[in-house]
Design a protein around this motif. Structure first.
Motif, PDB file in Angstrom:
ATOM      1  N   MET A   1       0.867  -1.115  -0.082  1.00  0.00           N
ATOM      2  CA  MET A   1      -0.060  -0.224  -0.064  1.00  0.00           C
ATOM      3  C   MET A   1       0.848   1.270  -0.027  1.00  0.00           C
TER       4      MET A   1
ATOM      5  N   PHE B   1       0.555   5.081   0.962  1.00  0.00           N
ATOM      6  CA  PHE B   1      -0.337   6.045   1.601  1.00  0.00           C
ATOM      7  C   PHE B   1      -0.243   7.565   1.083  1.00  0.00           C
ATOM      8  N   GLN B   2      -1.362   8.387   1.482  1.00  0.00           N
ATOM      9  CA  GLN B   2      -1.245   9.765   1.199  1.00  0.00           C
ATOM     10  C   GLN B   2      -0.234  10.445   1.576  1.00  0.00           C
ATOM     11  N   SER B   3      -0.044  10.203   3.182  1.00  0.00           N
ATOM     12  CA  SER B   3       1.141  10.796   3.828  1.00  0.00           C
ATOM     13  C   SER B   3       2.500  10.113   3.552  1.00  0.00           C
TER      14      SER B   3
ATOM     15  N   ALA C   1       3.749   7.663   4.685  1.00  0.00           N
ATOM     16  CA  ALA C   1       4.032   7.135   5.976  1.00  0.00           C
ATOM     17  C   ALA C   1       5.358   6.299   5.893  1.00  0.00           C
ATOM     18  N   LEU C   2       6.406   6.971   5.434  1.00  0.00           N
ATOM     19  CA  LEU C   2       7.942   6.643   5.587  1.00  0.00           C
ATOM     20  C   LEU C   2       8.392   6.335   7.013  1.00  0.00           C
ATOM     21  N   TYR C   3       8.570   5.487   7.495  1.00  0.00           N
ATOM     22  CA  TYR C   3       9.300   5.583   8.783  1.00  0.00           C
ATOM     23  C   TYR C   3      10.346   6.482   9.170  1.00  0.00           C
ATOM     24  N   PRO C   4      10.210   7.602   9.865  1.00  0.00           N
ATOM     25  CA  PRO C   4      11.106   8.700   9.897  1.00  0.00           C
ATOM     26  C   PRO C   4      12.477   8.462  10.492  1.00  0.00           C
ATOM     27  N   ASN C   5      12.409   7.157  11.444  1.00  0.00           N
ATOM     28  CA  ASN C   5      14.019   7.013  11.859  1.00  0.00           C
ATOM     29  C   ASN C   5      14.647   5.965  11.250  1.00  0.00           C
ATOM     30  N   MET C   6      14.188   5.416   9.870  1.00  0.00           N
ATOM     31  CA  MET C   6      14.949   4.533   9.247  1.00  0.00           C
ATOM     32  C   MET C   6      15.402   5.371   8.052  1.00  0.00           C
TER      33      MET C   6
ATOM     34  N   ASN D   1      13.572   1.580   4.830  1.00  0.00           N
ATOM     35  CA  ASN D   1      12.279   1.695   4.704  1.00  0.00           C
ATOM     36  C   ASN D   1      11.784   0.871   3.712  1.00  0.00           C
TER      37      ASN D   1
ATOM     38  N   PHE E   1      12.206  -3.132   4.954  1.00  0.00           N
ATOM     39  CA  PHE E   1      11.498  -3.287   6.512  1.00  0.00           C
ATOM     40  C   PHE E   1      10.380  -4.401   6.261  1.00  0.00           C
ATOM     41  N   GLY E   2       9.690  -4.253   5.240  1.00  0.00           N
ATOM     42  CA  GLY E   2       8.750  -5.292   5.053  1.00  0.00           C
ATOM     43  C   GLY E   2       9.158  -6.718   4.648  1.00  0.00           C
TER      44      GLY E   2
ATOM     45  N   ARG F   1       9.020   1.115  -1.815  1.00  0.00           N
ATOM     46  CA  ARG F   1       8.526   0.296  -0.514  1.00  0.00           C
ATOM     47  C   ARG F   1       7.411  -0.791  -0.921  1.00  0.00           C
TER      48      ARG F   1
ATOM     49  N   ASP G   1      -3.545   5.115  -1.841  1.00  0.00           N
ATOM     50  CA  ASP G   1      -4.531   5.723  -1.230  1.00  0.00           C
ATOM     51  C   ASP G   1      -4.061   7.289  -1.548  1.00  0.00           C
TER      52      ASP G   1
END
Lengths: 371, 298, 292
Positions: A79, A81-83, A85-90, A95, A98-99, A146, A158
């Protein structure tokens, strides 16, 4: 049976049903866009496909497997996402993998997938950066990367472009279309932007109030909208909806509407079954590009009608000039060539392409289909 | 080919329960140690507990006794005087300092921490410092005498009628900087364009503040009031360190009253009743405030 | 509440500005005076205080009062100085702060990212527990601590501080995590991370700033607490109680200089925290007025 089947799916929060018996069959490799105004249920439907929200009733199956109750991570979906949703700390690389890491994919394979996808998206030089150091467009690419790394059965998007500025949005749109043509993966894409829907999709589901209003190819949706909602939601400027009265004269069907002065004007229609509406009101739908100056009219059209009317406003938009007039008591917009000699307050002769006009039942607001 | 997976997979099911499971120790802790204990104390306030909890019900006898006690009335009167002065003075000083600091002051970065640091101290430290500073024998009065102002007299801390004001003084010293910070944050949160618009409308400095800025600070006033009033009702350490509740009982507050009745005078039932009254007062202020605050954030 | 982006400054004349500075400086003096008194007099011999001016600098500088306060002053009946109590406070503060912060973080995570029916009510109950007057729990707490054998012990005090601190730490983390987009959690779910992994790998690495706030707040609160220490401290009293005992002791000569030195010793840890991390301290205070 399709690749992604949404069968009789409803969603309720408490007593409120927000999605009503949705049925969609998506074939492998299709690009389905769910489009509609906010609150129409499109994101809810997407989240249900992803497994982020429960299904109240009905079934969703992906690649032949019913996924109700299956954890999102086990549906083989990805998926965007609109934002983003990247993990800010990685870092970007972390990123994207990760999956795979969570799914226990061994490191060499992860590295390989990362290398392939970052090459495809041309983000190799960004892999060691943190999301905070990226521009909006770069973040968007990483978010797609990702998803791509997972090599999923279905991609879910989305509103992925809504956080970008206008120019970048157009570029990324093309990019997504290119990727889809290259990879041929099944995509479900949610947006409220009708242009995105028309340009990207192989099929569109137009949604409103928890119902799918129409499901079809972009051409079908645009040319033969199922109802007034679809007609006015898709296309910009929106389709003009004009009250008209049907008059049959010698077997020829006319739509009678009033001009700016309140005088009746007759337009010959091509839809013969409207004869059944003789003497009754209908709503005539005419797209702005079907109302032109005579020189700008579609030469291939067999049913060009002429109509004199007074111009209220002109809006030059560079490539075209939009002209507003009063027709049937409503504001109607036409699209002239940029150098058409139109000025506010003037009388002007318009050419109306009645081949492209559609008729709606004023009661049900559904289109009156030709036989 | 479709195979129906009717049973929801185990991991998904478990995922639903883990959050509640992990939250439960904290919830249990709060339910037992806060709400269970509150209920227990309320219960005790209806019993004839003295040195130890007893389970002999006496109805409202403890409350009747409480409201008949001179000492309790002194504590209530003191709380009233203390709380109203404390809240009003802290608010005035806090607002004044915030507005003044907001005038593009050079050295604001140095002044702000000076105003605020007392908040980092224990009330016991504050109490100790002010206790000796206000002591007529060695403190301010003595200093003034040494500086040649022989007639200067400042013995409030030893005076039954005035000692409560020294508690106000020390408490204001401790918290007014914090109130300043709250108002300053409020001021900095005001949209600059509103102020520009008001200035273009011809508002004078005075009316700009009176008509536009201060009304916009309403949320800060409310927060300040709620925080200060709850601190006032809970005040205990400061009185203990500064005056020990004296001279005599002149600076007794409900919090010190409760403690001494329960643990040194062995009147647990009465002590519990006084605690219940304190809780009720705070709840009457805090619950509507918290409710509104939580409502606001979805 | 945001900080320092714009001033609501008004244009003013020179005299007004001078007045503004005067008022601000006078207040600075007011706030600094007690600190000056404490420090100056803790470095004087006792006779300079009793026979001299409290606002004057020491004529003879001495660190005797500090040494006395630390290791020899009479606290209650024992001439131990404040040192053992200082150690008690440390032994109590460190675990209490650590446990309540960890619980607060995980609670905040659940209350924002794993919402369920009734979660707001639970949070409301936790939040209100921060504001109760602790007198309402003193009696049952004393009973329960006695029953479970923790009365008068450091573990008992740790328990008390965790119980009545967890509401605040939960509030901090909840407000902080509420601003972290839920899409992040959804993305991680699709990526296959579970409850703990999402917390550990995604949320916790973002929690630096709020953890500083929470730790400072809890540290200050627990260190400065007097009521619980006095009620349940028994033989393991914390620093604040010891300081009060030192100052209030009615036997012998009042050693004001030692009292001042002791007060500074009791204030030192929180003052250092304030000086080092004042920004976070203020943020913690502000969050105490609920808004994040």
């Amino acid at each position: 049976m399709g690749f992604l089947d949404i069968t009789n799916v409803t969603k309720s929060y408490g007593n409120v049903e927000v999605l009503h018996k949705v049925d969609v069959e998506v074939q492998e490799g299709e690009f389905l866009v769910l489009v509609g105004p906010s609150g129409c249920g499109k994101s809810t439907l997407l989240n249900m496909i992803a497994g982020l929200e429960d299904i109240t009733s009905g079934d969703i199956s992906i690649n032949g497997r019913v996924v109700s109750g299956v954890h999102p991570s086990k549906r083989n979906i990805a998926m965007v996402f609109q934002s983003y949703a990247l993990y800010p700390n990685m870092t970007v690389g972390q990123n994207m993998t990760f999956g795979l890491e969570m799914h226990g994919v061994p490191k060499p394979e992860r590295e390989k997938a990362l290398a392939d996808v970052s090459k495809l998206l041309q983000i190799e030089q960004l892999l060691d950066r943190k999301p905070g150091q990226l521009s909006g467009g770069q973040r968007q690419r990483v978010a797609m990367g990702r998803a791509l790394v997972r090599d999923p059965d279905v991609f879910l998007f989305d509103e992925p472009l809504s956080n970008l500025d206008a120019k970048l949005r157009v570029d990324m749109r093309t990019e997504i279309k290119k990727l889809h043509e290259q990879l041929k993966t099944t995509v479900v894409y949610v947006t409220h932007d009708q242009i995105e829907a028309l340009t990207l999709s192989t099929r569109i589901a137009v949604m409103n109030g928890g119902y799918i209003q129409q499901l079809g190819t972009p051409r079908e949706i645009y040319d033969t909208p199922a109802n007034i909602f679809v007609a006015t939601f898709m296309g910009s400027p929106a389709m003009n909806i004009v009250p008209a009265k049907i008059k049959v004269d010698n077997g020829v069907v006319f739509a009678e509407l009033t001009d700016a002065e309140g005088q009746p004007k007759l337009l010959r229609t091509v839809q013969s079954n409207l004869a059944a509406w003789d003497g009754r009101e209908i709503l005539l739908g005419i797209r702005p590009e079907a109302i032109t100056d005579p020189d700008g009219a579609d030469r291939k059209s067999t049913h060009l009608e002429r109509l004199d009317n007074r111009i209220t406003v002109t809006e030059p938009a560079g490539s075209d000039t939009f002209v507003t007039m009063t027709l049937g008591g409503r504001d109607v917009i036409g699209r002239m060539r940029a150098d058409a000699d139109a000025a506010a307050g003037q009388m002007f002769e318009f050419a109306i392409n009645m081949e492209k006009a559609v008729a709606f039942d004023p009661q049900t607001e559904d289109r009156i289909r030709p036989d | 080919m479709a195979h129906h997976s009717t049973e929801v997979d185990f991991k998904t099911k478990l995922q639903d329960w883990i959050p509640k499971l992990v939250l439960s120790p904290s919830v249990a802790m709060v339910l037992v140690f806060v709400y269970g204990f509150i209920i227990f104390t309320v219960y005790l306030s209806f019993t004839d507990s003295r040195m130890l909890p007893s389970y002999e019900m006496v109805g409202f006898a403890n409350y009747d006794r409480l409201w008949g006690l001179r000492a309790w009335w002194t504590a209530i009167d003191n709380l009233f005087v203390f709380a109203s002065l404390y809240i009003v003075i802290c608010t005035i000083i806090g607002l004044t300092l915030a507005i003044l600091l907001d005038q593009k002051i050079r050295g604001e970065g140095g002044l702000r921490p000076i105003y605020l640091y007392p908040m980092a101290l224990s009330f016991i430290v504050t109490g100790t410092a002010w206790k000796w500073f206000l002591d007529p024998g060695i403190g301010l009065e003595n200093t003034m005498h040494l500086w040649g102002w022989e007639s200067f007299k400042f013995n409030w801390i030893k005076d039954r009628d005035y000692a409560i004001y020294t508690v106000v003084l020390a408490a204001v010293w401790q918290t007014s900087g914090f109130v300043m910070a709250m108002f300053l944050a409020g001021l900095r949160g005001i949209d600059n364009e509103i102020l520009k618009a008001a200035q273009i409308d011809g508002a004078s400095n005075w009316s700009l503040y009176r008509r536009i800025v201060i009304p916009l600070l309403r949320p800060a006033f409310l927060s300040a009031f709620v925080i200060l009033s709850h601190l006032a009702i809970k005040s205990y350490d400061l009185v203990i360190a500064l005056t020990g509740g004296g001279p005599g009982r002149a600076t007794e507050l409900p919090a010190t009253f409760m403690y001494s009745y329960t643990f040194t005078r062995n009147q647990m039932g009465t002590g519990a009743a006084s605690a219940v009254i304190m809780l009720t007062t705070i709840a009457a202020i805090m619950i509507p405030y918290l409710y509104a605050e939580l409502k606001e954030k979805r | 509440m945001s900080v320092a982006t714009q001033d609501t400054a008004i244009s003013t004349g020179k005299i007004t500005r001078a007045l503004i500075y005067l008022v601000l400086l006078l207040f600075a003096l007011f706030y600094l005076l007690p600190l000056f008194v404490m420090v100056a007099n803790s470095l004087k011999p006792l006779d300079e205080i009793t026979g001299g001016n409290m606002l004057a600098l020491p004529q003879t500088w001495t660190i005797e009062p500090w040494l006395a306060a630390w290791s020899t002053a009479q606290i209650g009946v024992e001439p131990t100085g404040l040192r053992p109590y200082f150690i008690n406070s440390i032994l109590m503060v460190v675990p209490a702060v650590a446990i309540s912060t960890i619980l607060g973080a995980i609670n905040g995570y659940i209350l924002t990212k794993w919402r369920f029916k009734g979660d707001n009510i639970l949070f409301g109950l936790m939040l209100f527990s921060c504001f109760i007057p602790f007198q309402i729990v003193l009696i049952p707490m004393a009973t329960v601590l006695g029953k479970i054998g923790l009365a008068g012990s450091i573990p008992g005090l740790i328990l008390v501080h965790v119980v009545y601190g967890v509401g605040f730490t939960t509030l901090y983390y909840r407000n902080y995590y509420a601003a972290v987009p839920s899409e992040l959690v959804r993305a991680a779910m699709i990526d296959g991370a579970g409850f703990f992994r999402i917390f550990w790998r995604i949320l916790l690495p973002l929690s630096g700033p709020i953890t500083v706030v929470s730790v400072i707040w809890q540290f200050t609160n627990v260190w400065n607490d007097f009521l619980f220490g006095a009620s349940f401290g028994g033989t393991s009293q914390p620093m604040t109680v010891a300081l009060n005992n030192l100052v209030q002791s009615s036997t012998g000569v009042k050693e004001y200089n030692v009292h001042f030195a002791g007060a500074i010793l009791a204030a030192l840890p929180t003052l250092i925290v304030y000086i080092v991390a004042g920004r976070y301290f203020v943020r913690g205070l502000m969050a105490g007025s609920v808004k994040g």
